[in-house]
Write a protein that holds these residues in place. Structure first.
Motif, PDB file in Angstrom:
ATOM      1  N   SER A 352       0.836  -1.200   0.000  1.00  0.00           N
ATOM      2  CA  SER A 352       0.000   0.000   0.000  1.00  0.00           C
ATOM      3  C   SER A 352       0.871   1.250   0.000  1.00  0.00           C
ATOM      4  N   LEU A 353       0.256   2.376  -0.296  1.00  0.00           N
ATOM      5  CA  LEU A 353       0.982   3.641  -0.356  1.00  0.00           C
ATOM      6  C   LEU A 353       1.514   4.070   1.007  1.00  0.00           C
ATOM      7  N   PRO A 354       0.765   3.927   2.112  1.00  0.00           N
ATOM      8  CA  PRO A 354       1.351   4.312   3.410  1.00  0.00           C
ATOM      9  C   PRO A 354       2.610   3.532   3.772  1.00  0.00           C
ATOM     10  N   SER A 355       2.692   2.262   3.373  1.00  0.00           N
ATOM     11  CA  SER A 355       3.912   1.505   3.665  1.00  0.00           C
ATOM     12  C   SER A 355       5.092   2.041   2.887  1.00  0.00           C
ATOM     13  N   LEU A 356       4.878   2.404   1.627  1.00  0.00           N
ATOM     14  CA  LEU A 356       5.976   2.937   0.821  1.00  0.00           C
ATOM     15  C   LEU A 356       6.426   4.307   1.297  1.00  0.00           C
ATOM     16  N   GLN A 357       5.565   5.039   1.987  1.00  0.00           N
ATOM     17  CA  GLN A 357       5.960   6.344   2.503  1.00  0.00           C
ATOM     18  C   GLN A 357       6.881   6.228   3.715  1.00  0.00           C
ATOM     19  N   ASP A 358       6.966   5.028   4.267  1.00  0.00           N
ATOM     20  CA  ASP A 358       7.874   4.799   5.389  1.00  0.00           C
ATOM     21  C   ASP A 358       9.298   4.680   4.850  1.00  0.00           C
ATOM     22  N   ALA A 359      10.192   5.509   5.329  1.00  0.00           N
ATOM     23  CA  ALA A 359      11.576   5.497   4.849  1.00  0.00           C
ATOM     24  C   ALA A 359      12.296   4.206   5.195  1.00  0.00           C
ATOM     25  N   ARG A 360      11.790   3.445   6.157  1.00  0.00           N
ATOM     26  CA  ARG A 360      12.453   2.205   6.560  1.00  0.00           C
ATOM     27  C   ARG A 360      11.903   0.982   5.838  1.00  0.00           C
ATOM     28  N   PRO A 384      -0.546  -0.619  -6.042  1.00  0.00           N
ATOM     29  CA  PRO A 384      -1.963  -0.382  -6.354  1.00  0.00           C
ATOM     30  C   PRO A 384      -2.110   0.674  -7.437  1.00  0.00           C
ATOM     31  N   GLU A 385      -3.258   0.644  -8.127  1.00  0.00           N
ATOM     32  CA  GLU A 385      -3.459   1.604  -9.210  1.00  0.00           C
ATOM     33  C   GLU A 385      -3.578   3.029  -8.688  1.00  0.00           C
ATOM     34  N   ALA A 386      -3.905   3.189  -7.388  1.00  0.00           N
ATOM     35  CA  ALA A 386      -4.054   4.531  -6.833  1.00  0.00           C
ATOM     36  C   ALA A 386      -2.734   5.271  -6.773  1.00  0.00           C
ATOM     37  N   ILE A 387      -1.620   4.566  -6.865  1.00  0.00           N
ATOM     38  CA  ILE A 387      -0.327   5.223  -6.735  1.00  0.00           C
ATOM     39  C   ILE A 387      -0.010   6.099  -7.940  1.00  0.00           C
ATOM     40  N   GLU A 391       0.703  12.511  -8.279  1.00  0.00           N
ATOM     41  CA  GLU A 391       2.168  12.490  -8.206  1.00  0.00           C
ATOM     42  C   GLU A 391       2.598  11.946  -6.842  1.00  0.00           C
ATOM     43  N   PRO A 392       3.329  10.831  -6.812  1.00  0.00           N
ATOM     44  CA  PRO A 392       3.726  10.262  -5.514  1.00  0.00           C
ATOM     45  C   PRO A 392       4.771  11.131  -4.817  1.00  0.00           C
ATOM     46  N   ALA A 393       4.841  10.970  -3.512  1.00  0.00           N
ATOM     47  CA  ALA A 393       5.812  11.725  -2.728  1.00  0.00           C
ATOM     48  C   ALA A 393       7.216  11.212  -2.998  1.00  0.00           C
ATOM     49  N   GLU A 394       8.193  12.039  -2.661  1.00  0.00           N
ATOM     50  CA  GLU A 394       9.589  11.658  -2.866  1.00  0.00           C
ATOM     51  C   GLU A 394       9.973  10.451  -2.022  1.00  0.00           C
ATOM     52  N   ALA A 395       9.366  10.310  -0.841  1.00  0.00           N
ATOM     53  CA  ALA A 395       9.669   9.157   0.000  1.00  0.00           C
ATOM     54  C   ALA A 395       9.253   7.860  -0.693  1.00  0.00           C
ATOM     55  N   VAL A 396       8.142   7.884  -1.430  1.00  0.00           N
ATOM     56  CA  VAL A 396       7.698   6.699  -2.162  1.00  0.00           C
ATOM     57  C   VAL A 396       8.673   6.362  -3.272  1.00  0.00           C
ATOM     58  N   LEU A 397       9.119   7.370  -4.000  1.00  0.00           N
ATOM     59  CA  LEU A 397      10.065   7.127  -5.094  1.00  0.00           C
ATOM     60  C   LEU A 397      11.391   6.587  -4.568  1.00  0.00           C
ATOM     61  N   ARG A 398      11.840   7.088  -3.430  1.00  0.00           N
ATOM     62  CA  ARG A 398      13.102   6.586  -2.867  1.00  0.00           C
ATOM     63  C   ARG A 398      12.959   5.138  -2.411  1.00  0.00           C
ATOM     64  N   SER A 399      11.836   4.804  -1.795  1.00  0.00           N
ATOM     65  CA  SER A 399      11.635   3.414  -1.348  1.00  0.00           C
ATOM     66  C   SER A 399      11.618   2.457  -2.540  1.00  0.00           C
ATOM     67  N   LEU A 400      10.941   2.832  -3.612  1.00  0.00           N
ATOM     68  CA  LEU A 400      10.882   1.970  -4.790  1.00  0.00           C
ATOM     69  C   LEU A 400      12.243   1.864  -5.467  1.00  0.00           C
ATOM     70  N   ALA A 401      12.994   2.954  -5.488  1.00  0.00           N
ATOM     71  CA  ALA A 401      14.318   2.905  -6.091  1.00  0.00           C
ATOM     72  C   ALA A 401      15.237   1.963  -5.316  1.00  0.00           C
ATOM     73  N   ARG A 402      15.176   1.987  -4.003  1.00  0.00           N
ATOM     74  CA  ARG A 402      16.002   1.093  -3.200  1.00  0.00           C
ATOM     75  C   ARG A 402      15.581  -0.364  -3.383  1.00  0.00           C
ATOM     76  N   ALA A 413      -0.603  -2.867 -10.669  1.00  0.00           N
ATOM     77  CA  ALA A 413      -1.886  -3.555 -10.819  1.00  0.00           C
ATOM     78  C   ALA A 413      -2.955  -2.575 -11.270  1.00  0.00           C
ATOM     79  N   GLY A 414      -3.993  -3.113 -11.930  1.00  0.00           N
ATOM     80  CA  GLY A 414      -5.147  -2.302 -12.311  1.00  0.00           C
ATOM     81  C   GLY A 414      -4.866  -1.265 -13.352  1.00  0.00           C
ATOM     82  N   PHE A 415      -3.938  -1.509 -14.284  1.00  0.00           N
ATOM     83  CA  PHE A 415      -3.627  -0.517 -15.310  1.00  0.00           C
ATOM     84  C   PHE A 415      -4.833  -0.352 -16.236  1.00  0.00           C
ATOM     85  N   GLY A 416      -5.195   0.887 -16.483  1.00  0.00           N
ATOM     86  CA  GLY A 416      -6.360   1.187 -17.318  1.00  0.00           C
ATOM     87  C   GLY A 416      -7.571   1.602 -16.518  1.00  0.00           C
ATOM     88  N   ALA A 417      -7.569   1.339 -15.211  1.00  0.00           N
ATOM     89  CA  ALA A 417      -8.708   1.734 -14.382  1.00  0.00           C
ATOM     90  C   ALA A 417      -8.635   3.192 -13.984  1.00  0.00           C
TER      91      ALA A 417
END
Length: 538
Positions: A352-360, A384-387, A391-402, A413-417
């Motif tokens: 979920s998005l709140p988990s990705l916002q966690d820097a840890r 999730p498609e809501a992401i 525009e996602p926060a920088e914390a989300v982008l850093r978590s995904l990059a790591r 998931a849910g592309f096109g919705a």
């Protein structure tokens, strides 16, 4: 000789002298006895008093005649939309079938047919169009069934079908009837200048398996089976069995009100479990991975899916705790399967998005992978498609990059919705997109869905992305996706959603079946999955 009842006599009104006989009859009844002494006293006092008492007695007798008429019989009104009988009248008809069954020894059965994803259909149609779809369903059901069978409208987008008694009502014949109902209702519905595609789930109950002998319990058992079919997936069919629990007397739709107050307790009690749905290479049908699906073993509502779980988790703000629990299930399952040398599937883990916002978050994943002796190649993050809606926060982008740097594949998931900007796919390090189930539905018949799926696959090919389709519920949809160039597929027509204990046995049976069907001259593939999701067969 025919017996004439009191109600029949009351219904007959003689043309001459009817009022006189009615008043006389009322005078002779027990409630008029107190007036007899008064009439005698009036006769003794004089003619005027006698006439006054008689007139009063006649007026009271006429009033009693109105009150003594039999009460009107209940008037069963048909459904205002479809014109079918409603549940109360249908229950009486089912009671008649049960009485015939007891007299003749023949059997009957009840079916409950419900629309899949009615909320999505309501969102895509107007009220008049949705009512037209219901009327079309009612008309098509009438063409499949016999004249003596009963069709009724239940609450919501559900219909009741009760079969007239007959010599054959075994499980095999009832399944064939359910399939016939589905094949008839799955044809496109023409509304105006467009075609609307629907799917239905069917639950039924045999007379011999009904938990109660009355009609209400019989219908409730069919409703319980329909709820189980709805929870299993689109276009499912389920027969009532005793292990489904007590039949629900209320309609199958909408039973999960008030889950927000229970979700916190469920996280601690262990009733939230991680189930797994197999994935396959579209072109070959070879097993290539699994995706975690949350399930809630609720004491009242039975097995709940993510459709009921995720809203409750979001409303209570427990996304991080929920993701941590699901991650534990995923890693424990993969570590257990790692002891089997024949396979080690790549698991898709929703986040979920709140988990990705966690820097840890990336650090947590790294510690879990090290703890269970796994690598990033064993894991895929399903966003999730809501992401991509904002525009996602920088914390989300850093978590995904790591996570991407750890070798973990990232999929959407849910592309096109929802709307999505193409540069954002690059910034999120997306490697695979999963087409939304509402676009996959009926893509083998709906030209509009075919165009959207084909455009999505062509766009992904230009961007160098893989494409998967979820919610595939028919072989025709699978074949169409293969022709359009889809890479991965999953859905109820390919494999069920399995528990952690059931998945190894299913994998062994699938592997044995694939081995038996593979020609001896076919090239052998790797026996262990890798980051490229190479599959298992021999």
């Amino acid at each position: 000789m025919d017996t004439v009842t009191r109600g029949d006599m009351a219904a007959v009104r003689p043309q001459r002298g009817g009022w006189l006989r009615t008043v006389t009859a009322s005078l002779c009844r027990r409630q008029m006895l107190p007036y007899l002494p008064a009439m005698l006293c009036g006769a003794l006092l004089g003619a005027q008093a006698f006439v006054l008492v008689c007139v009063t007695a006649l007026i009271v007798a006429w009033a009693c005649r109105i009150r003594d008429e039999p009460p009107p019989q209940p008037n069963h009104r048909p459904d205002p939309v479809t014109g079918l009988m409603q549940e109360a009248e249908a229950t009486q008809a089912v009671e008649g079938f049960l009485a015939q069954s007891r007299d003749t020894g023949h059997r009957t059965a009840c079916f409950v047919v419900g629309l899949d994803a009615p909320d999505q259909l309501i969102a895509r149609t107007t009220t008049a169009e949705f009512d037209a779809v219901l009327c079309k369903i009612a008309a098509r059901l009438a063409t499949v069934l016999r004249d003596n069978d009963v069709i009724a409208r239940l609450e919501g987008p559900c219909f009741l079908v009760a079969l007239c008694t007959g010599p054959r009502a075994d499980l095999e014949s009832l399944i064939q009837i359910a399939l016939r109902l589905q094949s008839t209702l799955h044809l496109p519905v023409s509304i105006g200048d467009r075609d609307i595609f629907i799917s239905v789930h069917v639950g039924f109950c045999q007379h011999s398996r009904a938990p109660d002998t009355d009609a209400s319990g019989f219908v409730a058992a069919a409703r319980t089976a329909a709820k189980a079919a709805r929870d299993q997936g689109r276009a499912s069919i389920r027969a009532f069995t005793p292990d489904m629990g007590t039949p629900q007397m209320e309609p199958a739709a909408g039973p999960t009100q008030g889950l927000d107050s229970e979700i916190g307790w469920a996280l601690d009690a262990g009733t939230l479990r991680g189930f797994f749905e197999p994935e396959f290479i579209a072109a070959t049908g070879v097993f290539c991975g699994i995706r975690l699906r949350p399930r809630w073993l609720h004491a009242t509502h039975g097995l709940l899916t993510e459709k009921e779980i995720l809203p409750a988790v979001t409303h209570t703000g427990l996304n991080v705790a929920f993701d941590d629990l699901m991650r534990q299930y995923a890693f424990q399952a993969v570590s257990g399967w790692a002891k089997t040398p024949s396979y080690l599937p790549v698991i898709g883990l929703p986040v979920s998005l709140p988990s990705l916002q966690d820097a840890r978050y990336a650090d947590k994943l790294g510690l879990e992978l090290e703890r269970f002796d796994l690598t990033g190649a064993n894991l895929r993050l399903i966003l999730p498609e809501a992401i991509v809606a904002t525009e996602p926060a920088e914390a989300v982008l850093r978590s995904l990059a790591r996570c991407h740097g750890m070798g973990i594949a990232i999929e959407l998931a849910g592309f096109g919705a929802t709307s999505c900007t193409l540069p954002l796919l690059r910034r999120l390090n997306i490697q695979c997109i999963w087409i939304a189930p509402e676009l996959v539905t009926r893509c083998d018949h709906d030209k509009g869905h075919q165009g959207l799926v084909a455009g999505t696959i062509a766009l992904a090919a230009r961007l160098g992305l893989k494409v998967g389709a979820t919610g595939v519920s028919a072989l025709g949809e699978h074949a169409q996706l293969v022709q359009l160039g889809c890479d991965y597929v999953q859905g109820p027509s390919l494999a069920p959603i399995l528990s952690q204990d059931d998945l190894p046995g299913w994998l062994a049976r699938h592997h044995a079946k694939a081995t038996a069907l593979t020609p001896p001259s076919a090239p052998k593939t790797l026996k262990r999955f890798n980051a490229q999701r190479v599959s298992l067969p021999p």
